[in-house]
Write an enzyme that holds these catalytic residues in place. Sequence first.
Site, short mmCIF file in Angstrom:
data_model
loop_
_atom_site.label_atom_id
_atom_site.label_comp_id
_atom_site.label_asym_id
_atom_site.label_seq_id
_atom_site.Cartn_x
_atom_site.Cartn_y
_atom_site.Cartn_z
N SER A 83 -25.58 100.00 -42.47
CA SER A 83 -25.05 101.35 -42.67
C SER A 83 -25.95 102.18 -43.58
O SER A 83 -26.19 103.37 -43.32
CB SER A 83 -23.64 101.27 -43.27
OG SER A 83 -22.76 100.60 -42.40
N THR A 84 -26.46 101.55 -44.63
CA THR A 84 -27.36 102.26 -45.54
C THR A 84 -28.61 102.73 -44.81
O THR A 84 -29.08 103.87 -45.00
CB THR A 84 -27.75 101.35 -46.71
OG1 THR A 84 -26.57 101.00 -47.44
CG2 THR A 84 -28.74 102.04 -47.64
N ARG A 85 -29.15 101.89 -43.96
CA ARG A 85 -30.35 102.26 -43.21
C ARG A 85 -30.04 103.31 -42.15
O ARG A 85 -30.87 104.18 -41.86
CB ARG A 85 -30.97 101.01 -42.58
CG ARG A 85 -31.61 100.06 -43.63
CD ARG A 85 -31.93 98.72 -42.98
NE ARG A 85 -32.75 97.86 -43.81
CZ ARG A 85 -32.29 97.07 -44.77
NH1 ARG A 85 -30.98 97.05 -45.03
NH2 ARG A 85 -33.11 96.30 -45.47
N CYS A 127 -13.31 78.36 -37.33
CA CYS A 127 -12.80 79.62 -37.85
C CYS A 127 -11.35 79.83 -37.45
O CYS A 127 -10.64 80.61 -38.08
CB CYS A 127 -13.67 80.78 -37.38
SG CYS A 127 -14.08 80.74 -35.65
N GLU A 134 -17.97 87.96 -35.60
CA GLU A 134 -16.75 87.15 -35.71
C GLU A 134 -16.89 86.33 -36.98
O GLU A 134 -17.90 85.64 -37.16
CB GLU A 134 -16.57 86.26 -34.48
CG GLU A 134 -15.21 85.61 -34.39
CD GLU A 134 -15.19 84.22 -34.99
OE1 GLU A 134 -14.45 84.03 -35.98
OE2 GLU A 134 -15.92 83.35 -34.50
#
Length: 572
Positions: A303-305, A354, A320
């Site tokens: 997101s920052t990039r 998981c 996942e």
Amino acid sequence: MQSSMLLRVRALPKTASVLSRTKTATYATYKVPRIDNEPNKHYAAGSPDRKALQEALARTQRNAPLSVPLVIAGKEVKSSSSLTQSNPASHGPVATYSNATAKDVQAAIESALEARKSWASTPFADRASVFLKAADLISTKYRYDVMALTMHGQGKNAWQAEIDSAAELCDFFRFGVKYAEDLYAQQPVHHAPGVWNRVEYRPLEGFVYAISPFNFTAIGGNLAGAPALMGNVVVWKPSPSAIASNWLVHQILLEAGLPKNVIQFVPGEAEEVTKTVLDHPDFAALHFTGSTNVFRNLYGQISTRVAAGKYRSYPRIVGETGGKNFHLIHKSADIRNAAVQTVRGAFEYQGQKCSATSRVYVASSIADSFLEQVASEAKSLKVGPPSDFTNFCGPVIHEASFTKLAKVIDEAKNDPELELLAGGSYDSSKGWYIQPTVYRTTNPDHPLLTRELFGPILVVYAYPDATEADFARIAQKIDATGEYGLTGSVFAQDREALAVANDVLRNAAGNFYINCKSTGAVVGQQPFGGARASGTNDKAGSGNLLSRFVSLRSIKEEFVPTYKVAYPSNEA
């Protein structure tokens, strides 16, 4: 019954025309083979399958450690430094593998991008054939080898290795072809007179980064394989605890005809590999399975990039992650079935799925009978190396996991809200072994009912059940407890209770089970994934997942020319 598939065919001779210079010149309808789930083998005592698997285990042990290189630009590369994958059952080496440097990763990315145009324009028939062939190789020639590496390297017993590295991996590759066929067939249903509308499912513009976990060999194959099937090129970083089995999967794909630079195999230190990948402007997608914290961190880095305008396109993010999966047991439940399903869900593969069952809410009126059976079954489970087929549980994956779980057990000894019903011991003298452990808690908000442990520790709370309103309240408590939303099960014979649970727990689990355990999703039957902190819920083993790795282009072609600028409404 076979289904049709629109495939691009190399049918025109090579001339100066544009069409003949591509592999998309003509279209024809083909049929793919019927797709079914891979039949399971059971490895009963004295069976030929058990004998063959035992021979593969012995052969793998004799040849250890396996030397695993990087695969960059289609070539095996030995890096200047190497790391070791250890056998969690013995601490001995399973594989030594090259540790990719930033320079190695950069070379892998550039090689993948060079292969992109050719692979993206390869007819789907040819791409599909690679994965169908790979599935057949896994089913036959390499079945026992990939299972042996999974058992030695990842601590799975024979049955857990069978349903993962043999059956599920075959299913991912085969059903992927079927789901891709179905996706390509989704075309506009209406065409105006003199118009042909169509949709092209293009591979993403760039490369896909696949980060795979230790606990499922099949997931490793699918994280890299699903995007590649759709025409993408992939940089694959396997888990350091699954190097050997993942390496063999990569080799099988190459033997099946996958061009050598379509999937780059780059094991190495996660931070260095990942930083190099995420800094590249052609990074197009992340395909991830692993911990919630790591996924959140990656999401933030991407997101920052994105905010800084780093990438050519907005990257797709498919992940996942973890779960705190529940069994909710109504007073009308079949107690024996609920107990057996709970023990299997909690302790198969040492609780390292998981989807593993880690918290149980049982009606007080049946709690004593249920807990007596769960505790008795847990105590009877044999624990030891997977090479001994009588062992139900093996080791946890590594020292860090062992240390975390041992600390939980130690702290529980002084917790007045916890009663130990089974297990509660551990041993690391040879292998990382945690005994299957069951606690009963008097606190419905106990931290162990919300914290993901990823090991063979089960916590049970007996809820009041004097009225049906009590059942609705405990379902609401489950929904509000914890941050995950992966899997969950309800056990009841009362259909009204099932309806209440289904409604209240609608968002608490992406995979919801009725009168069966919270684990065991099968490709082609139960698409797998959850939301909330458990991931993006794109559903592995479904066409929806494949849709995340294509970029659609709408094409409109008119056959009737237009010669007037003005419309009828413009006339005087």
